[in-house]
Design a protein around this motif. Structure first.
Motif, PDB file in Angstrom:
ATOM      1  N   LEU A  21       0.821  -1.221   0.000  1.00 45.33           N
ATOM      2  CA  LEU A  21       0.000   0.000   0.000  1.00 45.33           C
ATOM      3  C   LEU A  21       0.854   1.270   0.000  1.00 45.33           C
ATOM      4  N   GLN A  22       1.968   1.220   0.751  1.00 46.60           N
ATOM      5  CA  GLN A  22       2.858   2.393   0.803  1.00 46.60           C
ATOM      6  C   GLN A  22       3.584   2.609  -0.527  1.00 46.60           C
ATOM      7  N   SER A  23       3.838   1.504  -1.257  1.00 50.02           N
ATOM      8  CA  SER A  23       4.681   1.587  -2.459  1.00 50.02           C
ATOM      9  C   SER A  23       3.902   1.866  -3.742  1.00 50.02           C
ATOM     10  N   ILE A  24       2.601   1.603  -3.744  1.00 45.06           N
ATOM     11  CA  ILE A  24       1.821   1.733  -4.980  1.00 45.06           C
ATOM     12  C   ILE A  24       1.343   3.181  -5.146  1.00 45.06           C
ATOM     13  N   PRO A  25       1.608   3.806  -6.312  1.00 45.01           N
ATOM     14  CA  PRO A  25       1.136   5.185  -6.534  1.00 45.01           C
ATOM     15  C   PRO A  25      -0.395   5.261  -6.530  1.00 45.01           C
ATOM     16  N   LYS A  26      -0.919   6.419  -6.146  1.00 42.17           N
ATOM     17  CA  LYS A  26      -2.381   6.607  -6.119  1.00 42.17           C
ATOM     18  C   LYS A  26      -3.000   6.416  -7.496  1.00 42.17           C
ATOM     19  N   ASP A  27      -2.232   6.794  -8.554  1.00 38.92           N
ATOM     20  CA  ASP A  27      -2.747   6.675  -9.932  1.00 38.92           C
ATOM     21  C   ASP A  27      -3.092   5.231 -10.314  1.00 38.92           C
ATOM     22  N   ALA A  28      -2.538   4.270  -9.560  1.00 38.92           N
ATOM     23  CA  ALA A  28      -2.800   2.862  -9.878  1.00 38.92           C
ATOM     24  C   ALA A  28      -4.228   2.471  -9.520  1.00 38.92           C
ATOM     25  N   LEU A  50      -0.934   0.121 -14.489  1.00 43.94           N
ATOM     26  CA  LEU A  50       0.073  -0.829 -13.999  1.00 43.94           C
ATOM     27  C   LEU A  50       0.636  -1.691 -15.132  1.00 43.94           C
ATOM     28  N   MET A  51      -0.169  -1.955 -16.158  1.00 45.22           N
ATOM     29  CA  MET A  51       0.324  -2.749 -17.294  1.00 45.22           C
ATOM     30  C   MET A  51       1.357  -1.965 -18.094  1.00 45.22           C
ATOM     31  N   GLU A  52       1.161  -0.636 -18.186  1.00 43.69           N
ATOM     32  CA  GLU A  52       2.099   0.186 -18.965  1.00 43.69           C
ATOM     33  C   GLU A  52       3.274   0.677 -18.128  1.00 43.69           C
ATOM     34  N   ASN A  53       3.160   0.549 -16.814  1.00 40.64           N
ATOM     35  CA  ASN A  53       4.267   0.921 -15.917  1.00 40.64           C
ATOM     36  C   ASN A  53       4.671  -0.310 -15.099  1.00 40.64           C
ATOM     37  N   ASN A  54       5.029  -1.372 -15.829  1.00 41.22           N
ATOM     38  CA  ASN A  54       5.251  -2.641 -15.116  1.00 41.22           C
ATOM     39  C   ASN A  54       6.481  -2.639 -14.212  1.00 41.22           C
ATOM     40  N   GLU A  55       7.330  -1.585 -14.317  1.00 38.37           N
ATOM     41  CA  GLU A  55       8.490  -1.523 -13.410  1.00 38.37           C
ATOM     42  C   GLU A  55       8.031  -1.309 -11.956  1.00 38.37           C
ATOM     43  N   ILE A  56       6.828  -0.746 -11.771  1.00 37.34           N
ATOM     44  CA  ILE A  56       6.296  -0.546 -10.408  1.00 37.34           C
ATOM     45  C   ILE A  56       6.148  -1.910  -9.722  1.00 37.34           C
ATOM     46  N   SER A  58       7.603  -4.781 -10.727  1.00 41.37           N
ATOM     47  CA  SER A  58       8.933  -5.436 -10.639  1.00 41.37           C
ATOM     48  C   SER A  58       9.681  -4.962  -9.403  1.00 41.37           C
ATOM     49  N   ASN A  59       9.665  -3.652  -9.153  1.00 38.18           N
ATOM     50  CA  ASN A  59      10.370  -3.108  -7.988  1.00 38.18           C
ATOM     51  C   ASN A  59       9.768  -3.623  -6.686  1.00 38.18           C
ATOM     52  N   LEU A  60       8.449  -3.728  -6.683  1.00 41.40           N
ATOM     53  CA  LEU A  60       7.760  -4.200  -5.485  1.00 41.40           C
ATOM     54  C   LEU A  60       8.094  -5.667  -5.200  1.00 41.40           C
ATOM     55  N   VAL A  61       8.121  -6.472  -6.254  1.00 41.25           N
ATOM     56  CA  VAL A  61       8.481  -7.888  -6.114  1.00 41.25           C
ATOM     57  C   VAL A  61       9.892  -8.012  -5.542  1.00 41.25           C
ATOM     58  N   ASN A  62      10.806  -7.166  -6.005  1.00 42.51           N
ATOM     59  CA  ASN A  62      12.181  -7.197  -5.496  1.00 42.51           C
ATOM     60  C   ASN A  62      12.251  -6.876  -4.008  1.00 42.51           C
ATOM     61  N   VAL A  63      11.336  -6.029  -3.539  1.00 43.56           N
ATOM     62  CA  VAL A  63      11.343  -5.643  -2.117  1.00 43.56           C
ATOM     63  C   VAL A  63      10.724  -6.747  -1.257  1.00 43.56           C
ATOM     64  N   ILE A  64       9.533  -7.224  -1.634  1.00 43.54           N
ATOM     65  CA  ILE A  64       8.833  -8.161  -0.738  1.00 43.54           C
ATOM     66  C   ILE A  64       9.143  -9.627  -1.033  1.00 43.54           C
ATOM     67  N   LYS A  65       9.799  -9.901  -2.186  1.00 42.42           N
ATOM     68  CA  LYS A  65      10.185 -11.271  -2.557  1.00 42.42           C
ATOM     69  C   LYS A  65       8.983 -12.217  -2.617  1.00 42.42           C
ATOM     70  N   LYS A  66       7.878 -11.728  -3.120  1.00 36.07           N
ATOM     71  CA  LYS A  66       6.674 -12.548  -3.291  1.00 36.07           C
ATOM     72  C   LYS A  66       6.129 -12.330  -4.699  1.00 36.07           C
ATOM     73  N   ARG A  67       5.352 -13.305  -5.184  1.00 35.82           N
ATOM     74  CA  ARG A  67       4.740 -13.164  -6.509  1.00 35.82           C
ATOM     75  C   ARG A  67       3.546 -12.220  -6.432  1.00 35.82           C
ATOM     76  N   ILE A  68       3.470 -11.283  -7.389  1.00 32.58           N
ATOM     77  CA  ILE A  68       2.356 -10.336  -7.440  1.00 32.58           C
ATOM     78  C   ILE A  68       1.687 -10.434  -8.804  1.00 32.58           C
ATOM     79  N   VAL A  69       0.356 -10.446  -8.812  1.00 33.71           N
ATOM     80  CA  VAL A  69      -0.380 -10.394 -10.080  1.00 33.71           C
ATOM     81  C   VAL A  69      -1.333  -9.205 -10.050  1.00 33.71           C
ATOM     82  N   VAL A  70      -1.502  -8.575 -11.201  1.00 30.43           N
ATOM     83  CA  VAL A  70      -2.460  -7.465 -11.312  1.00 30.43           C
ATOM     84  C   VAL A  70      -3.782  -8.039 -11.807  1.00 30.43           C
ATOM     85  N   ARG A  71      -4.863  -7.739 -11.086  1.00 26.65           N
ATOM     86  CA  ARG A  71      -6.192  -8.203 -11.462  1.00 26.65           C
ATOM     87  C   ARG A  71      -7.109  -7.002 -11.707  1.00 26.65           C
TER      88      ARG A  71
END
Length: 645
Positions: A21-28, A50-56, A58-71
């Motif tokens: 929640l802290q890492s995701i921009p409001k625009d998402a 989020l599909m066009e800014n997929n680095e958001i 990727s960076n989050l996955v690197n921090v929490i080390k868990k799989r994330i999917v956008v639904r």
């Protein structure tokens, strides 16, 4: 330092959601965050961002080390009818869209197209983010098969009708996986429940202070008694509720044949496997029910139990790190054995121990698959198969075996005989079909009708549906051209028993590929009765024959066998035909390949365990590994407890 500390806290469980929640921009515009089994699902009503800014992500996955999917949020999803209309308008006609499947549990729509390359993310005319924005469903692109797969259709239907129940189950699984760990110190042990000192009923229990994971759950097709047929789960002294997960390496019955029985008797947890393993094991398990009924035996489970597996399965692609319990991460890698077969890499604790289970591996490239993967970042304990673990188990080169195959077939056809190839429907059948097609087209093999029966046609359709699991050249051919290598003018599929007259007609040379591969039931037995008495004919074995099976007895020289015929009468079959065994088509590694596989492992292994081989072969392979590589190697038997860490 602060970031490392933060990561440590995140990995402990509940802080994951707060960090996201802290890492995701409001625009998402994230509307909710939920566990989806081993993944964390972010729901949004503006998925395009989020599909066009997929680095958001990727960076989050690197921090929490868990799989994330956008639904996509349910509120923006168009009705299936409206979404289908829009898709029919905007999907390029050249792509030849055949079917759409809407999965309401995940908000994904699968587009099955004859020419999927025109619909990929980088396709100019088809922007995924734009389409998702229009219909409110995320896209998955699949290859539409030449012959529709009834197995895949059944799985889709079952996923559809169970979507609410599945969504709830996935959230519960996520709660279990992402709960805080109860103990920081790891202890790891392995209980051998089947498939050690033998081929058949592969099964073991991987236990830590936090988790209990069952790995494979097979039957022994050649066993005479129930105590020898099924895994020794009674000895493991656990209830089904205590299991955190079941992991399946590949679809064959000696690895999955007891799994529906566990669902029947109350196992409700996740079953992890690769995507093609799910339809493959469904196909094989349903066939086992039919074979048991045809032989007058009561099947130990029903269709309902096999369908239950569809609802509990969580499929994961090769190479994806997946949390399956609070202290175990799983990565599946190509094993080269059959479609979707996997080496299973278990990463335990905070890097405390790494255990790799090879399952059945082929450490050599074949027409169908790349060679088994060997490149793991860390492995302390390797459990390797030993089907061909004796020093004399050296398979001929690919060129030699194909040449021997051509000669064996040509000589029989030239004499007016028939060639019967008892074959597993999955893997070997597709490989042999491609070899026959190639050499008949080139003129090196006598042209003759080729009849296939059993599950071969359906298994071929499943191969075509998952080209990303095939060898590079084959994958390219299926995904980037209109050619289907499993569909040839030489082949005729025998749909019903009354259509067997043509292949069984006297003075009609032909090749027959029929299941099962060990003569343990299935349509092959009808052909066997017809073909075995005539010395002009030949039975050609191209796969492993387990001890105790009819195939093994015939291969070992039996000249007469008794079979249960129609109406329960015993029929005596005289075997006068020729017999030949070709080893080079096997989906297993030979002795040299197994040794090369172990040698390739880097950094150096601490321990090797050997299974899935007759006792003599397992013993020989363990001894060779100890002598050649100076690594402790052991060949456990069934009902041993081994402390790994």
């Amino acid at each position: 330092m602060q970031r490392k500390q933060q990561q440590k806290e995140v990995l402990s469980g509940p802080n994951i959601m707060a960090t996201i929640l802290q890492s995701i921009p409001k625009d998402a515009n994230v509307t909710k965050i939920e566990y989806e089994g081993p993944r964390i699902a972010l729901y949004t009503n503006t998925p395009r961002y989020l599909m066009e800014n997929n680095e958001i992500i990727s960076n989050l996955v690197n921090v929490i080390k868990k799989r994330i999917v956008v639904r996509t949020d349910e509120s923006i999803r168009k009705s299936e009818e409206d979404a289908r209309k829009i898709l029919n308008q905007i999907v390029p006609k050249d792509a030849k869209l055949e079917n759409t499947f809407f999965d309401t549990a995940t908000g994904e729509v699968s587009l099955e197209a004859k020419r999927p390359w025109l619909l990929q993310r980088n396709a100019q005319e088809f922007n995924h983010a734009e389409v998702t924005e229009q219909i409110g469903w995320k896209l998955r692109i699949r290859k539409a098969t030449t012959t529709p797969s009834s197995t895949i259709q059944t799985i889709n239907y079952n996923l559809k009708i169970s979507s609410a129940e599945r969504g709830k189950q996935l959230r519960q699984i996520g709660d279990e996986i992402f709960r805080p760990r109860l103990a920081q110190k790891s202890e790891v042990s392995l209980l051998t429940l089947g498939g050690f000192g033998q081929v058949g009923r592969s099964c073991m229990l991987l236990s830590t202070t936090e988790s209990k994971i069952l790995i494979d759950c097979g039957i022994n097709p050649g066993a005479a008694t129930p105590a020898e047929s099924f895994p020794r789960l009674d000895w493991a002294n656990i209830t089904l509720d205590e299991l955190d997960a079941i992991v399946i390496g590949h679809a064959h019955l000696d690895h999955t044949g007891f799994l529906p029985a566990l669902c029947k008797y109350g196992y409700k947890g996740p079953i992890y496997c690769t995507e093609p393993t799910l339809p493959m094991m469904n196909l094989i398990q349903l066939d086992a029910i039919k074979v048991a009924a045809a032989q007058g035996r009561t099947p130990m489970y029903g269709e309902r139990d096999v369908k239950q597996i569809m609802r509990q399965a969580i499929t994961i692609p090769y190479g994806t790190v997946t949390d399956i319990s609070p202290d175990i991460k799983l990565v599946l890698a190509n094993a080269g054995h059959i479609l979707g077969s996997a080496l299973c890499h278990f990463h335990i604790g905070n890097g405390d121990h790494n255990f790799v289970y090879s399952g059945d591996i082929k450490f050599a490239k074949s027409i169908l698959f790349e060679a088994a993967n060997w490149n793991f970042p860390r492995v302390e304990t390797l459990l390797v198969e030993s089907t061909y673990g004796a020093k004399e188990d050296i398979q001929p080169s690919r060129q030699e075996v194909e040449s021997a195959f051509i000669n064996a077939v040509n000589n029989t056809l030239a004499d007016g005989g028939k060639v019967l190839i008892p074959i597993p429907a999955v893997g070997r059948a597709q490989e042999i079909m491609m070899v026959i097609d190639h050499y008949m087209k080139s003129g090196e093999m006598v042209e003759a009708p080729v009849f296939t029966e059993g599950m071969i046609s359906e298994a071929s359709a499943i191969h075509e549906a998952y080209p990303e699991y095939l060898a590079r050249e084959l994958k390219q051919k299926i995904l980037e051209t209109d050619d289907n290598p499993f569909d040839s003018e030489y082949f005729t599929n025998v749909e019903h028993a009354d259509a067997r007259e043509e292949p069984m007609r006297e003075d009609s040379p032909c090749i027959i590929l029929a299941t099962s591969g060990m003569l343990e039931g299935g349509p092959v037995l009808e052909y066997f009765k017809n073909i075995a008495p005539d010395k002009k004919n030949k039975i050609l074995f191209v796969s492993y024959q387990v001890n105790g099976t009819l195939g093994r007895r015939v291969l070992d020289g039996a000249r007469q066998v008794s079979l249960l015929g129609k109406e329960g009468k015993v029929e005596v079959v005289n075997i006068n035909c020729g017999m030949e065994k070709l080893d080079g088509f096997s989906g297993h590694s030979d002795y040299n390949q197994l040794m090369s596989f172990v040698q390739k492992m880097r950094p150096k292994l601490r321990r090797v365990l050997v299974n899935h081989g007759e006792r003599r072969k397992s013993e020989n392979l363990a001894m060779s590994i100890r002598r050649m590589f100076r690594v402790p190697a052991h060949y456990p038997q069934i009902q041993e407890a081994i402390k790994l860490f």
